[in-house]
Design a protein around this motif. Structure first.
Motif, short mmCIF file in Angstrom:
data_model
loop_
_atom_site.label_atom_id
_atom_site.label_comp_id
_atom_site.label_asym_id
_atom_site.label_seq_id
_atom_site.Cartn_x
_atom_site.Cartn_y
_atom_site.Cartn_z
N HIS B 76 0.73 -1.24 0.04
CA HIS B 76 0.07 0.19 0.15
C HIS B 76 0.89 1.39 0.02
CE1 HIS B 76 -3.20 -2.56 0.90
NE2 HIS B 76 -2.74 -3.00 2.00
N VAL B 77 0.29 2.24 -0.46
CA VAL B 77 1.15 3.49 -0.71
C VAL B 77 0.20 4.56 0.02
CG1 VAL B 77 2.29 5.49 -1.90
CG2 VAL B 77 2.41 2.76 -2.68
N LEU B 78 0.89 5.19 1.14
CA LEU B 78 0.15 6.40 1.77
C LEU B 78 0.89 7.41 1.63
CD1 LEU B 78 -1.80 7.48 4.09
CD2 LEU B 78 -0.11 6.50 5.65
N LYS B 79 0.14 8.40 1.09
CA LYS B 79 0.74 9.76 0.54
C LYS B 79 0.25 10.79 1.52
CE LYS B 79 1.81 8.75 -4.22
NZ LYS B 79 2.53 9.58 -5.34
N LEU B 80 0.83 11.51 2.35
CA LEU B 80 0.26 12.65 3.00
C LEU B 80 0.90 13.74 2.48
CD1 LEU B 80 1.13 11.27 6.60
CD2 LEU B 80 -1.03 11.14 5.57
N CYS B 81 -0.08 15.04 2.47
CA CYS B 81 0.36 16.16 1.97
C CYS B 81 1.13 16.90 3.00
CB CYS B 81 -0.84 17.15 1.75
SG CYS B 81 -0.46 18.71 0.72
N ARG B 82 1.89 17.58 2.59
CA ARG B 82 3.25 18.48 3.40
C ARG B 82 2.93 19.83 2.88
NH1 ARG B 82 9.12 17.60 3.60
NH2 ARG B 82 8.80 19.04 5.18
N CYS B 122 0.56 18.79 -2.22
CA CYS B 122 -0.77 19.46 -2.78
C CYS B 122 -1.66 18.41 -3.42
CB CYS B 122 -0.84 20.54 -3.26
SG CYS B 122 -2.29 21.40 -3.52
N LEU B 123 -2.80 18.20 -2.99
CA LEU B 123 -3.86 17.37 -3.79
C LEU B 123 -5.03 18.12 -4.15
CD1 LEU B 123 -3.64 14.26 -1.27
CD2 LEU B 123 -2.91 13.96 -3.74
N GLY B 124 -4.82 19.33 -4.03
CA GLY B 124 -6.04 20.28 -4.38
C GLY B 124 -7.15 20.26 -3.28
N LEU B 125 -6.87 19.71 -2.28
CA LEU B 125 -7.87 19.39 -1.05
C LEU B 125 -7.53 20.74 -0.10
CD1 LEU B 125 -7.95 15.56 -1.03
CD2 LEU B 125 -9.62 17.06 -2.32
N CYS B 126 -7.34 21.65 -0.27
CA CYS B 126 -6.72 22.79 0.47
C CYS B 126 -7.96 23.28 1.53
CB CYS B 126 -5.87 23.95 -0.25
SG CYS B 126 -5.18 23.17 -1.40
N ALA B 127 -8.89 23.05 1.08
CA ALA B 127 -10.25 23.62 2.00
C ALA B 127 -10.75 22.42 2.80
CB ALA B 127 -11.12 24.31 1.01
N CYS B 128 -10.31 21.44 2.63
CA CYS B 128 -10.35 20.37 3.75
C CYS B 128 -9.13 19.57 4.28
CB CYS B 128 -11.57 19.46 3.15
SG CYS B 128 -11.29 18.60 1.63
N ALA B 129 -8.33 20.47 4.79
CA ALA B 129 -7.03 19.69 4.97
C ALA B 129 -7.09 19.42 6.53
CB ALA B 129 -5.80 21.04 4.94
N PRO B 130 -6.03 18.39 6.80
CA PRO B 130 -4.91 17.96 6.01
C PRO B 130 -5.52 16.65 5.15
CG PRO B 130 -4.31 17.75 8.19
CD PRO B 130 -5.99 18.30 8.16
N LYS B 137 -7.00 6.57 -3.43
CA LYS B 137 -8.24 7.16 -2.72
C LYS B 137 -8.07 8.46 -2.15
CE LYS B 137 -11.89 5.86 0.46
NZ LYS B 137 -13.01 6.61 -0.01
N LEU B 138 -8.65 9.43 -2.33
CA LEU B 138 -8.38 10.67 -1.51
C LEU B 138 -9.16 10.68 -0.29
CD1 LEU B 138 -9.35 12.84 -4.82
CD2 LEU B 138 -7.20 12.64 -3.59
N VAL B 139 -8.52 11.26 0.69
CA VAL B 139 -9.05 11.62 2.04
C VAL B 139 -8.87 12.85 2.52
CG1 VAL B 139 -9.24 10.51 4.37
CG2 VAL B 139 -8.51 9.18 2.52
N GLY B 140 -9.98 13.66 3.32
CA GLY B 140 -9.82 15.02 3.55
C GLY B 140 -9.78 14.74 5.04
N ARG B 141 -9.40 16.06 5.66
CA ARG B 141 -9.67 16.28 7.26
C ARG B 141 -8.95 15.17 7.84
NH1 ARG B 141 -15.44 18.18 6.37
NH2 ARG B 141 -14.97 20.28 5.96
#
Lengths: 508, 155
Positions: B76-82, B122-130, B137-141
């Motif tokens: 599995h690959v877990l990417k976290l926005c920094r 940046c995944l472009g989910l900047c208004a429901c960060a992190p 699969k995209l995950v917000g907050r």
């Protein structure tokens, strides 16, 4: 029963797919004939997933939807715990001037019929009856400037390409939206892809280009999928192809996917990447408008610039130009992000003050703590303190305060933000993402991190070195990555000196 | 281990599918990575010959971009926005929690090969960060509790 539920990445990240699944399951169990339209987002991210139920009086909004809220959507709607009223009556929607984003969230993104029913392709139809020079003049007269961040007049770029003589010309859409706090390109491509296609087709007609590319970053899987499908539909329906709309010259498009390099948002780096090379920045001149993709005249425009073209042709340059302030004409899709109560996309004429945007529209921080700083324009933009909240949103106005509006993204920070840490991160990011071509950026960014670490340890003698380094990077870098990294660094230092001195005292 | 005959034949098919495309190297590398999960070294000389490039040039392109892997990732690959917007909402804290929970640093894979942890800008989910990207699969907050449940779900 018809329900609109966004396919937008932000809605999906907050559970929209699971809600869609539950809606279908519940409708089946209750024997309800349910149609779910996966639309774009209305831009109210704090309300996502936002479901809208079609009623005789209009679309009723419900959000943020949780799985537990699904069954009640099949009962008395007015009594639903998440009922917000009619979407169009929500204050966030009513106060906006949606020109570029008029259809986003409203239509089914992949229905060309829906697109036409909401004014789509009218601009392209009009353009087909115009001479090339008149098309270029229309864009020039609208006052549209590059929405990617540089703010270069779009019409002048088009004129250069239009008048260039070559056997092939290209339209390249820069959809490598890598700036933190920006998501307008993504939302537009996911919510109204045909607008971008129409804008690119008009650009093709105006400039005599027959081929277009959309270079989308790989971090945007949903946008890539929607755009690919939309191009196939547009081709099948004759909008694109050997004859645009069945009567014009040829124009076709291809979707290309980036590979995780931030610097490819810089136009010459993007062109190299598109050509299959390392995404290294090219020195200018030659301008891409004369020697761009494969050395041929190329328009490189941002998604929002191109997506604003159809409405300019549909309603006329004067209509668009009437909005705005000073030399910033038209509307700008503000992206309000970070630690903010009401985050999302808000399209409005240029000219609101930063304070109005952050405090009134954004509602302050999500944490409830005081706003400390707002970074405007992405990772290469300056940090603004409260003292500068009277700055009106416009290209020149922000430049006058040693900042930039960039792609119009705003990241709000509360009072827990460590500005020395943010300055260090700006340098670290530049070091990670530098293409390596020019020395001020490649080496300067690494030295910047080291220098900020010295400051963090309380070594005040590093301060003049940092200032000097920033000047060198600003003046000597080939592109905005190295050239603009000093903006966040120096603004943090200038406006938040306490964060730098506190660290010193702590070390002493 | 990948069979070199298999690599040669699949890479050959991918190259054929991209014939005539302008600037085809990135789409080819993406297709190869989609096929194998990484870009096998054995593919580089085949690509180079087909596109009339040197092997060094192909390697140069591949190594320039963060997306392309020389070696397979974990299961599995877990990417976290920094990036900044996520940092304003506590991304650094969430990342530190992930590193501790998994016992690895950025770009590393757990010893059992289960999870690879990567930063993303940046995944472009900047208004429901992190925000995070979990196997696509995209995950917000994302907070610590949500992260624990995500990691727990990666078997």
């Amino acid at each position: 029963m018809k329900i609109y539920l966004p396919l937008d990445s932000a809605a999906v990240a907050l559970g929209a797919d699971e809600i869609a699944h539950a809606l279908h399951a519940h409708a089946k169990a209750k024997g309800v004939d349910l149609t779910i339209i996966r639309n774009g987002s209305r831009g109210m991210v704090w309300l996502e997933p936002l479901a809208e139920v079609e009623t005789p009086t209009g679309r009723m909004a419900f959000g943020p939807m949780a799985l537990a809220d699904v069954p009640a959507l099949f009962g008395d709607l007015a009594a639903h715990p998440k009922a917000l009223g009619l979407t169009d009556d929500l204050p966030w929607m009513k106060a906006q001037t949606r020109l570029t984003f008029a259809r986003v969230g409203v239509i089914d993104p992949l229905s060309l019929a829906d697109y036409r029913a909401h004014g789509g392709l009218k601009g392209l139809e009009r353009a087909l009856g115009m001479a090339q020079a008149d098309m270029v003049a229309e864009v020039t007269n609208s006052g549209l400037r590059g929405r990617g961040g540089a703010g270069f007049p779009t019409g002048i770029k088009w004129k250069t390409v239009s008048e260039a003589k070559a056997d092939r010309k290209y339209i390249v859409c820069n959809a490598d939206e890598g700036d933190s706090a920006t998501f307008a390109d993504r939302m537009l491509m996911e919510g109204d892809p045909f607008t971008l296609i129409e804008g690119m087709a008009i650009a093709g007609l105006a400039c005599g280009a027959t081929k277009g590319f959309v270079y989308i970053r790989s971090e945007y899987p949903v946008a890539i999928e929607v755009m690919q499908k939309a191009v196939e539909i547009a081709r099948a329906e004759g909008v694109l192809g050997a004859k645009v709309m069945g009567k014009g010259p040829a124009f076709d498009m291809e979707i290309r996917v980036g590979a995780g390099a931030y610097v490819c948002g810089e136009e010459t780096s993007l062109l190299n990447s598109l050509e299959g090379k390392r995404g290294v920045v090219r020195a200018k001149p030659p301008l891409p408008a004369l020697q761009g993709f494969m050395g041929k005249p190329t328009v490189v425009n941002n998604v929002i610039s191109l997506a604003s073209v159809p409405v300019i042709f549909e309603k006329g340059a004067a209509h668009y130009k009437d909005f705005g302030l000073g030399r910033s004409r038209g509307t700008i899709p503000l992206q309000i992000a970070g630690n903010v109560k009401y985050g999302g996309l808000y399209e409005i004429a240029f000219g609101l003050t930063l304070g109005e945007i952050v405090d009134k529209i954004g509602g302050g921080t999500a944490s409830g703590r005081p706003v400390k700083a707002v970074q405007v324009g992405g990772p290469l933009g300056a940090y603004f303190p409260r003292a500068l909240f009277d700055t009106p949103f416009g290209y020149e106005e922000f430049a006058g305060k040693d900042g930039l509006i960039g792609h119009a993204g705003l990241t709000v920070f509360d009072d827990t933000a460590d500005m020395l840490g943010m300055a260090r991160f700006a340098m670290e990011f530049c070091a990670i993402e530098s293409c390596g071509k020019c020395t001020p950026c490649r080496i300067g960014a690494v030295r910047g991190v080291e220098t900020l670490d010295r400051l963090g340890r309380g070594d005040a003698s590093a301060l003049p070195i940092l200032t000097d380094l920033c000047n060198t990077m600003k003046a000597g870098s080939l592109c905005a990555l190295g050239g603009f990294t000093p903006y966040p660094v120096m603004s943090a230092l200038t406006h938040f000196p306490d964060d730098f001195s506190t660290q010193k005292e702590a070390a002493e | 281990m990948l069979d070199s005959v298999e690599v040669t034949s699949r890479v050959g098919e991918i190259l054929t599918a991209h014939k005539g495309m302008e600037g085809s190297l990135l789409p080819i590398l993406h297709a190869i990575q989609a096929e194998f999960g990484h870009v096998p070294q054995a593919a580089l000389p085949i690509i180079a010959q087909d596109l009339n490039l040197s092997k060094a040039e192909v390697h140069g392109v591949m190594s320039f971009y963060h997306d392309f892997r020389e070696n397979p990732a974990g299961k599995h690959v877990l990417k976290l926005c920094r990036a900044e917007a996520c940092k304003s909402m506590g991304a650094d804290r969430v990342a530190a929690h992930a590193q501790k929970a998994l016992g690895i640093e950025w770009h590393e894979t757990t010893t059992d090969g289960r999870v690879t942890l990567e930063p993303v800008f940046c995944l472009g989910l900047c208004a429901c960060a992190p925000s995070a990207l979990v196997d696509g699969k995209l995950v917000g907050r994302v907070d610590e509790a949500k992260l624990d449940s995500i990691i727990g779900g990666l078997k």
